[in-house]
Scaffold this active site. Sequence first.
Site, PDB file in Angstrom:
ATOM      1  N   GLY A   1       0.838  -1.193   0.000  1.00 21.94           N
ATOM      2  CA  GLY A   1       0.000   0.000   0.000  1.00 21.94           C
ATOM      3  C   GLY A   1       0.872   1.240   0.000  1.00 21.94           C
ATOM      4  O   GLY A   1       1.971   1.242  -0.552  1.00 21.94           O
ATOM      5  N   GLU A   2       0.371   2.305   0.611  1.00 28.00           N
ATOM      6  CA  GLU A   2       1.011   3.614   0.715  1.00 28.00           C
ATOM      7  C   GLU A   2       1.550   4.142  -0.619  1.00 28.00           C
ATOM      8  O   GLU A   2       2.516   4.918  -0.662  1.00 28.00           O
ATOM      9  CB  GLU A   2       2.104   3.632   1.789  1.00 28.00           C
ATOM     10  CG  GLU A   2       3.310   2.761   1.575  1.00 28.00           C
ATOM     11  CD  GLU A   2       4.265   2.721   2.776  1.00 28.00           C
ATOM     12  OE1 GLU A   2       5.474   2.954   2.576  1.00 28.00           O
ATOM     13  OE2 GLU A   2       3.809   2.446   3.905  1.00 28.00           O
TER      14      GLU A   2
END
Length: 338
Positions: A304-305
Site C-alpha cells: 500500500g502507501e
Amino acid sequence: MTSFASVHAFEAALANLRDPDAGAAADARVRQGELTKPAGSLGRLEDLAIFFAGWQGKARPQIARARAAIFAGNHGVTVHGVSAFPPSVTAQMVANFANGGAAINALSGAAGLELTVVALDLDRPTADFTVAAAMSEADCLDALNRGAAVVDADLDLIVLGEMGIGNSTAAAALCARSFAGGVAGWVGPGTGVDGHGVARKIEVIERALAFHIDAPRSAFETLRRVGGREIAAIAGAIARARQLGVPVLLDGFICTSAIAPLAAENPAIAGHCIAGHCSAEPGHTRLLDLLGLVPLLSLDMRLGEGSGAAVAANIVRSALAAHDQMATFAEAQVSASL
C-alpha cells in the site's frame, strides 16, 4: 476553493466526464510510426505515450511535475478484529512518512514525485459500518474535497495511495456493494491475518451489506456507508483529476477500490486512470478486470502507501522519454523499411 460544494456537485462531476484530446492522441500515434523502431516494438510504452498525449493535448507529452498523494484514515470496523495490527499504527506510520522513513519516501524520490501526505482525522475513526454509516454526509463530502484539493491543474501525473489499519475490509465492502457477486472473492489477508481472520472479515462485511441493503446505491452513498475517509479522499482526487485532465496512477487493491462505486455509476471514470501494478491481495485482479485496467507491473507487492504506483511512475517516465527523444526515420536518415 472547494471542488464539490455539495453531494449534487460531486454527482454532476461523475456524470459529466471530460474526454481526452483525440487529435493529439492521433498525432502521437503518427509519431510512434515515424520513430526509428519496428512498429509496436516498444509495446505498452507506445500506448502510454499516446494515452498521455490525449490527456495533455499535445503530441509529445512530458512529465514536468508529478505528485504522490497518500491519504490516511482510521476505521471503526477494526473493533471486530479484522486487522493484524491496532489502529494506532496508522498514526505511527504517518509520523514515519513525515520523518522520511517509509517505503513511499524512498520510492517517490526515486521516481521524481512530490510527496504529499494527508491524515484525515485519525483521532476520530469512522463508525463501525456493521451498525451505522461509516461517515455522515458532511464527513464524506469533506473527505472527497480534501482528496480533490491535492490535484493541481498544472500536474502532469498524480499517483494515489493510502494508509489505514482496517481499510482492506472497507475496500472489500466497497467492491462487494458496487458489483454483483458474493463477498468472499473480494476478501484477502490484508496486513496478514490468518484463515480465521479472513473468515471473520467475510462475516463482518456480509453483516454490513445486510445492514445497508435498503440504502441508495449511488457512488456517494456507497462511499459514505462502507468506505473510509482516506478511500473517499482518493475518490475525490480521481474525480477532480478527471475534471482537470490529469492522468491518475493507481496503487493496489485499497486505492483502486475507491473507484469501484464511481465506476458502478459511470464506467468511463476509469478512462484517465492507469493501474500501476497488480497487488498480491486477491481481490485486486478481479477489480482491475471489471474496470478494464491492465496493470503495468506485477511484483507481488501488497504494502500500500502508493508504493507500487510510485515504482510504475518510472515506467511512465521511460515511455514519454522514448516517445519524445527518439529520432524519426527521416531525422536519423534510416530506411523506413526497418
